[in-house]
Design an enzyme around this catalytic site. Structure first.
Site, mmCIF file in Angstrom:
data_model
loop_
_atom_site.group_PDB
_atom_site.id
_atom_site.type_symbol
_atom_site.label_atom_id
_atom_site.label_comp_id
_atom_site.label_asym_id
_atom_site.label_seq_id
_atom_site.Cartn_x
_atom_site.Cartn_y
_atom_site.Cartn_z
ATOM 1 N N CYS A 145 33.458 -76.552 23.425
ATOM 2 C CA CYS A 145 34.105 -76.754 22.130
ATOM 3 C C CYS A 145 34.714 -75.419 21.725
ATOM 4 O O CYS A 145 34.006 -74.421 21.605
ATOM 5 C CB CYS A 145 33.103 -77.228 21.083
ATOM 6 N N VAL A 146 36.012 -75.414 21.547
ATOM 7 C CA VAL A 146 36.707 -74.175 21.229
ATOM 8 C C VAL A 146 37.677 -74.383 20.073
ATOM 9 O O VAL A 146 38.155 -75.490 19.842
ATOM 10 C CB VAL A 146 37.488 -73.633 22.449
#
Length: 124
Positions: A103-104
């Site tokens: 998750c970025v």
């Protein structure tokens, strides 16, 4: 390899497929919160947009004969990491098997949405 397409998820907005199956796996393109019935962005909050993006991924999974339990890896893109906790609140309702995940936060997402969700699933 086989292309997967469903009218229950938004059509690709570029030169790519909604998903491809290969070697017992499904590789889906990232899903943004577009309502497939209207072609419009669904919702203004991270929760509303996450819900739609994940439902779009679910429609692609269903077209391939799978569901969220088959997902082995997700990649999630957020426009703002401040939305991480709220996004997780929606995410955990669907991905109860806790697949591997990245998750970025990114500078910008297509159509200026707040999130995008990509899934890889085992079909075997």
């Amino acid at each position: 390899m086989k292309k997967i397409h469903t009218e229950k998820a938004p059509a690709a907005i570029g030169p790519y497929s909604q998903a491809i199956t290969a070697g017992g796996f499904l590789f889906a393109s990232g899903q943004i919160p577009i309502d497939p019935a209207t072609g419009e962005i669904s919702g203004t909050t991270i929760e509303e947009q996450a819900e739609q993006a994940i439902k779009n991924a679910g429609a692609i999974l269903a077209e391939a004969g799978a569901d969220y339990a088959n997902v082995v890896k997700t990649t999630c893109f957020l426009a703002d990491m401040q939305d991480f906790a709220a996004f997780n609140g929606v995410y955990e309702k669907y991905f109860t098997g806790k697949p591997a995940r990245s998750c970025v936060a990114v500078k910008q997402l297509p159509k200026n949405v707040l999130c995008e969700v990509e899934v890889m699933a085992w079909l075997g």
